[in-house]
Design a protein around this motif. Structure first.
Motif, mmCIF file in Angstrom:
data_model
loop_
_atom_site.group_PDB
_atom_site.id
_atom_site.type_symbol
_atom_site.label_atom_id
_atom_site.label_comp_id
_atom_site.label_asym_id
_atom_site.label_seq_id
_atom_site.Cartn_x
_atom_site.Cartn_y
_atom_site.Cartn_z
ATOM 1 N N PHE A 1 0.864 -1.191 0.000
ATOM 2 C CA PHE A 1 0.000 0.000 0.000
ATOM 3 C C PHE A 1 0.888 1.225 0.000
ATOM 4 C CE2 PHE A 1 0.288 -1.927 4.188
ATOM 5 C CZ PHE A 1 0.688 -0.904 5.044
ATOM 6 N N GLN A 2 0.474 2.239 -0.734
ATOM 7 C CA GLN A 2 1.246 3.472 -0.869
ATOM 8 C C GLN A 2 0.323 4.666 -0.663
ATOM 9 O OE1 GLN A 2 3.150 4.240 -4.651
ATOM 10 N NE2 GLN A 2 4.172 6.089 -3.896
ATOM 11 N N PRO A 3 0.149 5.094 0.586
ATOM 12 C CA PRO A 3 -0.737 6.234 0.837
ATOM 13 C C PRO A 3 -0.155 7.569 0.402
ATOM 14 C CG PRO A 3 0.270 5.483 2.873
ATOM 15 C CD PRO A 3 0.652 4.489 1.823
ATOM 16 N N ASN A 4 1.180 7.657 0.339
ATOM 17 C CA ASN A 4 1.799 8.941 0.008
ATOM 18 C C ASN A 4 3.099 8.714 -0.761
ATOM 19 O OD1 ASN A 4 1.991 11.758 -0.018
ATOM 20 N ND2 ASN A 4 3.061 11.835 1.927
ATOM 21 N N THR A 5 4.254 8.862 -0.126
ATOM 22 C CA THR A 5 5.539 8.695 -0.797
ATOM 23 C C THR A 5 6.077 7.268 -0.680
ATOM 24 O OG1 THR A 5 6.114 11.019 -0.397
ATOM 25 C CG2 THR A 5 7.919 9.527 -0.899
ATOM 26 N N PHE B 1 9.647 0.615 0.577
ATOM 27 C CA PHE B 1 10.283 0.945 -0.690
ATOM 28 C C PHE B 1 9.829 2.340 -1.118
ATOM 29 C CE2 PHE B 1 9.744 -3.615 -0.465
ATOM 30 C CZ PHE B 1 10.915 -4.145 -0.975
ATOM 31 N N VAL B 2 10.536 2.897 -2.091
ATOM 32 C CA VAL B 2 10.048 4.074 -2.815
ATOM 33 C C VAL B 2 10.056 3.732 -4.293
ATOM 34 C CG1 VAL B 2 10.729 5.834 -1.146
ATOM 35 C CG2 VAL B 2 12.367 5.098 -2.884
ATOM 36 N N ARG B 3 9.101 4.309 -5.013
ATOM 37 C CA ARG B 3 9.044 4.083 -6.455
ATOM 38 C C ARG B 3 10.000 5.038 -7.160
ATOM 39 N NH1 ARG B 3 4.620 4.877 -9.472
ATOM 40 N NH2 ARG B 3 3.587 6.288 -8.039
ATOM 41 N N VAL B 4 10.815 4.476 -8.016
ATOM 42 C CA VAL B 4 11.755 5.263 -8.806
ATOM 43 C C VAL B 4 11.604 4.855 -10.266
ATOM 44 C CG1 VAL B 4 13.401 5.534 -6.921
ATOM 45 C CG2 VAL B 4 13.573 3.545 -8.415
ATOM 46 N N ASP B 5 12.264 5.593 -11.152
ATOM 47 C CA ASP B 5 12.204 5.236 -12.567
ATOM 48 C C ASP B 5 12.686 3.797 -12.757
ATOM 49 O OD1 ASP B 5 11.307 7.726 -13.205
ATOM 50 O OD2 ASP B 5 13.271 8.514 -13.798
ATOM 51 N N GLY B 6 11.836 2.981 -13.340
ATOM 52 C CA GLY B 6 12.221 1.606 -13.635
ATOM 53 C C GLY B 6 11.946 0.620 -12.524
ATOM 54 N N SER C 1 13.823 1.524 1.226
ATOM 55 C CA SER C 1 13.874 2.770 1.984
ATOM 56 C C SER C 1 13.712 2.477 3.473
ATOM 57 C CB SER C 1 12.767 3.725 1.524
ATOM 58 O OG SER C 1 12.777 4.927 2.277
ATOM 59 N N ASN C 2 14.017 3.448 4.284
ATOM 60 C CA ASN C 2 13.760 3.383 5.721
ATOM 61 C C ASN C 2 12.417 4.040 6.034
ATOM 62 O OD1 ASN C 2 16.150 2.108 6.827
ATOM 63 N ND2 ASN C 2 17.269 3.931 6.164
ATOM 64 N N ASN D 1 10.485 12.694 -0.522
ATOM 65 C CA ASN D 1 9.211 13.401 -0.517
ATOM 66 C C ASN D 1 9.161 14.460 -1.606
ATOM 67 O OD1 ASN D 1 6.634 13.700 0.654
ATOM 68 N ND2 ASN D 1 7.322 15.474 1.824
ATOM 69 N N PHE D 2 10.301 15.095 -1.864
ATOM 70 C CA PHE D 2 10.370 16.093 -2.923
ATOM 71 C C PHE D 2 10.421 15.469 -4.312
ATOM 72 C CE2 PHE D 2 12.509 19.005 0.325
ATOM 73 C CZ PHE D 2 11.367 19.752 0.516
ATOM 74 N N ASN D 3 11.022 14.264 -4.416
ATOM 75 C CA ASN D 3 11.385 13.742 -5.732
ATOM 76 C C ASN D 3 10.777 12.406 -6.124
ATOM 77 O OD1 ASN D 3 13.653 15.721 -6.668
ATOM 78 N ND2 ASN D 3 14.162 15.257 -4.555
ATOM 79 N N ALA D 4 10.441 11.543 -5.182
ATOM 80 C CA ALA D 4 9.937 10.217 -5.539
ATOM 81 C C ALA D 4 8.513 10.291 -6.070
ATOM 82 C CB ALA D 4 9.992 9.294 -4.321
ATOM 83 N N ALA D 5 8.113 9.253 -6.815
ATOM 84 C CA ALA D 5 6.751 9.200 -7.363
ATOM 85 C C ALA D 5 5.762 8.974 -6.231
ATOM 86 C CB ALA D 5 6.655 8.056 -8.369
#
Length: 417
Positions: A153-157, A371-376, A381-382, A408-412
């Motif tokens: 689940f991804q509520p935000n970043t 985790f964080v979503r990045v290109d590809g 993540s912590n 928070n500034f850059n991740a999808a």
């Protein structure tokens, strides 16, 4: 144990609507704020070194959205769910599905989330009012990440991931809503309620349709203790923190902060020192005096006026007026360059000490993988960070800005899907 009272930053009296970064306290409270930040770190050092019998509760900051309030309105005894507008002079509460549908400012997605929350949270038997972070409703997903099958689940970043076959994974998969409760409110009416950080959910009903947690850090009194070498390291850093703090001239700091609070506020907030420092975080750079040498604060303010204010004005008279203000502000700041450097020099050491504490807390695995979503794809993540709560219920957040704030500034985000 040293008091953490000054760290409870609130948008409205007694309400947990905003907490600030520890290193920013020198900007929020001047010399007193800086001194309190030092004392706060000393208290956490003592706790993690096992040298204090006083308890400091730690909670994990979950990256949930939106903030949700649920409980009983003392004025009529009715159950409600709400956004942060619960504490408005005229509270905006949802006491029925019809009231949620009638709110034209809510998107369809938020309406669905609040309707599910209203229906399910009303079954929990909440007494008083709780605040939490909504983690999911009908938007969990099954994914394979790093070779493991997860429910996510991804509520935000941040993307939270629990192995599907685990007991927790099965619980989340079968739930209609997930929430992490972190603050309790008490009072005779909504406007006078005061916040107590932490939420005791042991008395709430356990129903399969609601997955919930109280955000408690699960191992502060166990293996999350500094080793002897780690204690030596943070003691050395704290000595440096003290030396850096003594170099800040109280009178110059007061003048510097008066410019921030009186001149560079409201429409000129983009020229503030906090915004200046955040610009480095957005670029993945540490807050440091080294970065300031590339573009000093006084010149940053001049550039802001030139590019963001003056350039947009259509008349010569308007431009001339703003140029005069620019020149006055920049002239004052040029004389205060030394205190700006001293502030950042101090903040650097506060961040270094804080990082040792956060890294220690991160070393103990929590409930979910993150985790964080990045290109590809995705990268590990912590957690967003932590909130430390003293025996008086006062709290401060500990966030690794170079990781979470940069993410928070850059991740999808969830809404970028």
């Amino acid at each position: 144990m040293r008091s953490f009272g000054r760290f409870l930053k609130e948008s409205k009296g007694g309400k947990n609507l905003h907490l600030e970064h520890l290193e920013d306290e020198i900007l929020n409270g001047g010399i007193n704020g800086g001194r309190a930040a030092v004392n706060f770190l000393l208290s956490l050092r003592d706790m993690l070194s096992g040298e204090t019998s006083n308890k400091v509760n730690m909670t994990v900051k979950w990256d949930g959205a939106p903030a949700v309030f649920a409980g009983i309105d003392p004025s009529d005894g009715k159950f409600f769910v709400a956004k942060k507008s619960v504490f408005n002079a005229v509270p905006l509460l949802y006491k029925s599905i019809a009231e949620i549908d009638a709110d034209t400012k809510l998107s369809d997605t938020l309406k669905d989330k609040f309707k599910i929350s209203f229906t399910e949270f009303s079954k929990l038997g909440i007494k008083g009012v709780l605040q939490g972070d909504l983690m999911f409703t009908n938007d969990t997903e099954n994914k394979t990440l790093s070779g493991k099958d997860y429910v996510t689940f991804q509520p935000n970043t941040l993307v939270y991931a629990v192995e599907r076959s685990s007991k927790l994974g099965k619980s989340i998969s079968s739930a209609k809503v997930g929430v992490v409760w972190h603050t309790t409110y008490k009072g005779k009416d909504l406007q006078s309620m005061t916040a107590s950080f932490g939420a005791n959910i042991s008395g709430l009903k356990n129903i399969p349709s609601v997955w919930m947690d109280d955000a408690t850090y699960k191992d502060v009194s166990g293996s999350a203790k500094f080793t002897a070498s780690e204690t030596t390291a943070i003691n050395g850093i704290m000595s440096t923190v003290g030396r850096k703090f003594k170099k800040i001239k109280a009178g110059d700091l007061k003048t510097f902060l008066e410019i921030q609070n009186k001149t560079l506020s409201k429409g000129l907030a983009g020229a503030s020192f906090k915004t200046y420092l955040n610009s480095y975080i957005r670029e993945g750079q540490n807050i440091s005096t080294k970065g300031m040498k590339n573009l000093g604060y006084s010149m940053y303010v001049k550039k802001y006026f030139d590019e963001k204010v003056i350039m947009k004005l259509k008349t010569e008279k308007g431009r001339a007026a703003k140029e005069e203000i620019r020149d006055q502000v920049v002239a004052k700041l040029l004389k205060l360059d030394s205190v700006a450097y001293a502030i950042v020099d101090f903040m650097e050491e506060i961040i270094t000490a804080k990082s040792l504490i956060v890294n220690k807390l991160n070393s103990i695995k929590q409930m979910t993988d993150i985790f964080v979503r990045v290109d590809g794809g995705y990268k590990v993540s912590n957690p967003e960070g932590y909130v430390a709560i003293d025996t008086g219920g006062n709290a401060v957040k500990l966030v690794d800005r170079m990781e979470f704030s940069y993410n928070n500034f850059n991740a999808a985000k969830a809404w970028d899907k």
